[in-house]
Design a protein around this motif. Sequence first.
Motif, PDB file in Angstrom:
ATOM      1  N   ALA A 170       0.835  -1.208   0.000  1.00  0.00           N
ATOM      2  CA  ALA A 170       0.000   0.000   0.000  1.00  0.00           C
ATOM      3  C   ALA A 170       0.864   1.251   0.000  1.00  0.00           C
ATOM      4  CB  ALA A 170      -0.922  -0.005   1.218  1.00  0.00           C
ATOM      5  N   GLU A 171       1.954   1.214   0.769  1.00  0.00           N
ATOM      6  CA  GLU A 171       2.850   2.378   0.825  1.00  0.00           C
ATOM      7  C   GLU A 171       3.504   2.628  -0.535  1.00  0.00           C
ATOM      8  OE1 GLU A 171       6.150   4.176   3.944  1.00  0.00           O
ATOM      9  OE2 GLU A 171       5.205   2.242   4.346  1.00  0.00           O
ATOM     10  N   ILE A 172       3.845   1.548  -1.242  1.00  0.00           N
ATOM     11  CA  ILE A 172       4.391   1.696  -2.595  1.00  0.00           C
ATOM     12  C   ILE A 172       3.336   2.335  -3.495  1.00  0.00           C
ATOM     13  CG2 ILE A 172       5.238   0.443  -4.626  1.00  0.00           C
ATOM     14  CD1 ILE A 172       6.341  -1.682  -2.616  1.00  0.00           C
ATOM     15  N   GLY A 173       2.079   1.919  -3.338  1.00  0.00           N
ATOM     16  CA  GLY A 173       0.984   2.507  -4.103  1.00  0.00           C
ATOM     17  C   GLY A 173       0.832   3.994  -3.833  1.00  0.00           C
ATOM     18  N   ILE A 174       0.987   4.378  -2.573  1.00  0.00           N
ATOM     19  CA  ILE A 174       0.883   5.801  -2.208  1.00  0.00           C
ATOM     20  C   ILE A 174       2.006   6.595  -2.873  1.00  0.00           C
ATOM     21  CG2 ILE A 174       1.045   7.435  -0.286  1.00  0.00           C
ATOM     22  CD1 ILE A 174      -0.262   5.206   1.458  1.00  0.00           C
ATOM     23  N   LYS A 175       3.221   6.058  -2.815  1.00  0.00           N
ATOM     24  CA  LYS A 175       4.365   6.775  -3.378  1.00  0.00           C
ATOM     25  C   LYS A 175       4.276   6.885  -4.904  1.00  0.00           C
ATOM     26  CE  LYS A 175       7.684   6.050   0.349  1.00  0.00           C
ATOM     27  NZ  LYS A 175       7.726   7.479   0.700  1.00  0.00           N
ATOM     28  N   THR A 176       3.634   5.907  -5.543  1.00  0.00           N
ATOM     29  CA  THR A 176       3.483   5.949  -6.997  1.00  0.00           C
ATOM     30  C   THR A 176       2.126   6.525  -7.403  1.00  0.00           C
ATOM     31  OG1 THR A 176       2.740   3.639  -6.958  1.00  0.00           O
ATOM     32  CG2 THR A 176       5.070   4.041  -7.405  1.00  0.00           C
ATOM     33  N   LYS A 177       1.364   7.009  -6.390  1.00  0.00           N
ATOM     34  CA  LYS A 177       0.063   7.666  -6.594  1.00  0.00           C
ATOM     35  C   LYS A 177      -0.991   6.749  -7.195  1.00  0.00           C
ATOM     36  CE  LYS A 177       2.062  12.279  -6.739  1.00  0.00           C
ATOM     37  NZ  LYS A 177       2.170  13.570  -7.427  1.00  0.00           N
ATOM     38  N   VAL A 178      -0.842   5.437  -6.948  1.00  0.00           N
ATOM     39  CA  VAL A 178      -1.905   4.490  -7.307  1.00  0.00           C
ATOM     40  C   VAL A 178      -2.777   4.362  -6.061  1.00  0.00           C
ATOM     41  CG1 VAL A 178      -2.427   2.209  -8.275  1.00  0.00           C
ATOM     42  CG2 VAL A 178      -0.281   3.340  -8.857  1.00  0.00           C
ATOM     43  N   TYR A 179      -3.534   5.420  -5.777  1.00  0.00           N
ATOM     44  CA  TYR A 179      -4.216   5.526  -4.494  1.00  0.00           C
ATOM     45  C   TYR A 179      -5.317   4.499  -4.314  1.00  0.00           C
ATOM     46  CZ  TYR A 179      -1.753   9.962  -3.988  1.00  0.00           C
ATOM     47  OH  TYR A 179      -0.780  10.922  -3.882  1.00  0.00           O
ATOM     48  N   ASP A 180      -6.009   4.132  -5.386  1.00  0.00           N
ATOM     49  CA  ASP A 180      -7.089   3.151  -5.257  1.00  0.00           C
ATOM     50  C   ASP A 180      -6.571   1.822  -4.721  1.00  0.00           C
ATOM     51  OD1 ASP A 180      -8.946   4.922  -6.060  1.00  0.00           O
ATOM     52  OD2 ASP A 180      -9.610   3.830  -7.828  1.00  0.00           O
ATOM     53  N   ASP A 181      -5.420   1.380  -5.272  1.00  0.00           N
ATOM     54  CA  ASP A 181      -4.817   0.136  -4.789  1.00  0.00           C
ATOM     55  C   ASP A 181      -4.448   0.251  -3.313  1.00  0.00           C
ATOM     56  OD1 ASP A 181      -5.054  -0.832  -7.313  1.00  0.00           O
ATOM     57  OD2 ASP A 181      -2.926  -1.211  -7.657  1.00  0.00           O
ATOM     58  N   ALA A 182      -3.877   1.385  -2.948  1.00  0.00           N
ATOM     59  CA  ALA A 182      -3.452   1.582  -1.555  1.00  0.00           C
ATOM     60  C   ALA A 182      -4.644   1.572  -0.613  1.00  0.00           C
ATOM     61  CB  ALA A 182      -2.681   2.896  -1.436  1.00  0.00           C
ATOM     62  N   VAL A 183      -5.723   2.260  -0.999  1.00  0.00           N
ATOM     63  CA  VAL A 183      -6.931   2.285  -0.159  1.00  0.00           C
ATOM     64  C   VAL A 183      -7.492   0.880   0.004  1.00  0.00           C
ATOM     65  CG1 VAL A 183      -9.346   3.039  -0.092  1.00  0.00           C
ATOM     66  CG2 VAL A 183      -7.552   4.678  -0.638  1.00  0.00           C
ATOM     67  N   ALA A 204      -5.866   5.707   8.005  1.00  0.00           N
ATOM     68  CA  ALA A 204      -6.407   7.016   8.401  1.00  0.00           C
ATOM     69  C   ALA A 204      -5.582   8.154   7.802  1.00  0.00           C
ATOM     70  CB  ALA A 204      -6.445   7.129   9.925  1.00  0.00           C
ATOM     71  N   ASP A 205      -4.257   8.009   7.813  1.00  0.00           N
ATOM     72  CA  ASP A 205      -3.393   9.051   7.224  1.00  0.00           C
ATOM     73  C   ASP A 205      -3.658   9.207   5.731  1.00  0.00           C
ATOM     74  OD1 ASP A 205      -2.133   9.836   9.534  1.00  0.00           O
ATOM     75  OD2 ASP A 205      -0.449   8.461   9.307  1.00  0.00           O
ATOM     76  N   LEU A 206      -3.817   8.077   5.041  1.00  0.00           N
ATOM     77  CA  LEU A 206      -4.079   8.130   3.600  1.00  0.00           C
ATOM     78  C   LEU A 206      -5.426   8.804   3.328  1.00  0.00           C
ATOM     79  CD1 LEU A 206      -3.490   7.487   0.663  1.00  0.00           C
ATOM     80  CD2 LEU A 206      -4.350   5.172   1.040  1.00  0.00           C
ATOM     81  N   LEU A 207      -6.434   8.468   4.119  1.00  0.00           N
ATOM     82  CA  LEU A 207      -7.745   9.093   3.944  1.00  0.00           C
ATOM     83  C   LEU A 207      -7.658  10.604   4.149  1.00  0.00           C
ATOM     84  CD1 LEU A 207      -9.942   6.437   5.799  1.00  0.00           C
ATOM     85  CD2 LEU A 207      -9.908   6.874   3.338  1.00  0.00           C
ATOM     86  N   ASN A 208      -6.875  11.035   5.141  1.00  0.00           N
ATOM     87  CA  ASN A 208      -6.663  12.474   5.333  1.00  0.00           C
ATOM     88  C   ASN A 208      -5.980  13.093   4.118  1.00  0.00           C
ATOM     89  OD1 ASN A 208      -7.836  13.224   7.794  1.00  0.00           O
ATOM     90  ND2 ASN A 208      -6.096  12.499   8.984  1.00  0.00           N
ATOM     91  N   THR A 209      -4.965  12.410   3.596  1.00  0.00           N
ATOM     92  CA  THR A 209      -4.238  12.911   2.429  1.00  0.00           C
ATOM     93  C   THR A 209      -5.158  13.071   1.227  1.00  0.00           C
ATOM     94  OG1 THR A 209      -2.179  11.871   3.167  1.00  0.00           O
ATOM     95  CG2 THR A 209      -2.330  12.414   0.828  1.00  0.00           C
ATOM     96  N   LEU A 210      -6.099  12.125   1.085  1.00  0.00           N
ATOM     97  CA  LEU A 210      -7.015  12.144  -0.053  1.00  0.00           C
ATOM     98  C   LEU A 210      -8.220  13.034   0.187  1.00  0.00           C
ATOM     99  CD1 LEU A 210      -6.945   8.356  -1.034  1.00  0.00           C
ATOM    100  CD2 LEU A 210      -5.714  10.238  -2.107  1.00  0.00           C
ATOM    101  N   GLY A 211      -8.230  13.709   1.332  1.00  0.00           N
ATOM    102  CA  GLY A 211      -9.334  14.612   1.624  1.00  0.00           C
ATOM    103  C   GLY A 211     -10.585  13.912   2.114  1.00  0.00           C
TER     104      GLY A 211
END
Length: 642
Positions: A170-183, A204-211
């Motif tokens: 998931a963290e790799i997904g966040i760094k490569t902006k593949v947010y759906d996979d990370a979520v 929770a941090d990712l959800l905050n980042t995505l608004g």
Amino acid sequence: MPDPYRDIKHLIQSSAFSQALSLADAALAKAPRDVEILYLKTVTLRLMQKHTEAISTLNLILAVQPAHARAHQEAGYCYLALNNIETAKQAFHYACMANPALVSAWKKLLELDPNNTEAAERVNDLSSLNKKLLAAMDLMYEGKYALAETICREYLQSDTHNPDAMCLLAEIGIKTKVYDDAVFLLETCVELHPHYQPAKLKYADLLNTLGQHNKALQVAKEYLQQLPNNLVAQTTLAAAYMGVGDLDKSLAIYDAILAIEPKRAGIHLQKGHALKAKGAFEDAVASYKAAYGLKPSYGDAYWSLANTKTYRFSEDEINTIKQFADQDENRSLDRVHFCFALGKAYEDTQEYALSFDYYAKGNALKNSMLGYSAETNTKLVNLQIQHCNTDLFSQRASGNPTCAPIFIVGLPRAGSTLLEQILSSHSSVDATMELHSILGMAMRLRGRMTNDTPAYPANLHALSDQQFAQLGDKFIEDTQPYRQGAPLFIDKMPNNFMHIGLIKCILPNAKVIDARREPMACCFSGFKQLFGEGQEFSYDLKNMAAYYNDYVRLMAHWDKVLPGFVLRVNHEEVINDLEGQVRRMLAFCDLPFEQACLDFHKNKRAIKTPSSEQVRKPISREGMQQWKHYKAFLQPLIDALD
């Protein structure tokens, strides 16, 4: 064919250091800025006990890649050998910040400072992690995402729902902006492993980042039911409350944490951000000062003061900032903050040459940490122009028919916060925030890149009217939590200018306002702004000009294929004729005139953008010509702008 990397590594492993050094020098004669060869040369020099020479070579690496973790680690070893303990500790610290998977650097930090609780926790966590996953984590922090992902996915084939592997993927997904996979990964991990706390915090941090702050609230609250005293979860909850605009609850959490642990500089900083958003300027300043009082090297605290736009540094503060900004060996984000803060300090004292020098240093250092490509952005704009054509819009008759959304788009620092403040002062309009909904939708339509060309926006032609209506419904549903009940609401995400075609397809009756500013003023204002995230084009004058040119070109395309859908509002015209432009915007939004829109500075709403203090004051002409003080240094920008 000879491979100098392989051959030098083999010679080092064989302790043939003199030969390794000769081979490295020969390779560098052909490619003097080859970072990997420079790194191998550094290792060789250190093993030959030539520590001063090794440090000189390391500085060449860090001039090119300031966040090269292993170079910082090598510097730590060299300074340790020279008995320069404090500088060694600093170097190991930089290594750990650049690559938190470097166990050896964390161990050295712990050896040098046995009371370093963060180092102790990291050593414990990393030592207990599976070696394959640790290798994948190391590769991820080194920017080798594809290889890291391959290792993770191979590991998950044998241990299908391993929580460590799921979180890392998931963290790799966040760094490569593949947010759906990370979520999806984090959501699944939380469901399968309800007691595995790292997944909940990352989620929770990712959800905050995505608004998606409402969802983040729920996840953080669930975490705190299990571990009510966890400070990280409490700060995540506070960030979520701030995201939904409940600043009082956010501040109450920060105050509760500081009542127990008053020396947490980071909490003082976050509290300052919440106070600034609330409009409590003096209290925000006090919080930022408390942060740097506890941690003098805390660059973000000084930049946050500068970023209020109205605070003026004292002579003592300027001297302190300069001390850190001038540390050439410091290649961290802290130094970036110090350089931008000093640029603002000298701007306020009208020492413009010095000001530009520090703005330029901060930008160059920040730019070297990013992988922005102006060519890639131009290609994305070309794809919008190619596929979002009259054929697309002539075929589409539906979407969600609501008239509620008002999109304010454009470049950052173009006056969009002022337009939002004016419109949200109307009784029928809610301000929200820079919502991520359209960008997230575009990312999902893009899908995983299988070649150099993304599926979106070409795939818009394949979607049905019903699918567009469903996407419009989803936008309204996702943004509902940020509204306060008025008939209309504003989405002020500037980057939405790229997706006006998508907006037209899913929300055909939405209003779009293009906040436009004179190019030199807009671009230079962006260049001297250190953004919290995104806007990666802004840290280089030529990249900035290319982005501005692409933006103007794309907006001209929208005017051509969607005549009348976008209202252009020039910042300079708002300043010169406030009432005329206010009436023009209200008429475009089908709203009656209200005096409150002219008295926008009396609006007490929360504002989270850098312009928060500026738009709480009456209209000012002060910023219109500021760039001219720097004209002598801006020729690359002048030459590159169309």
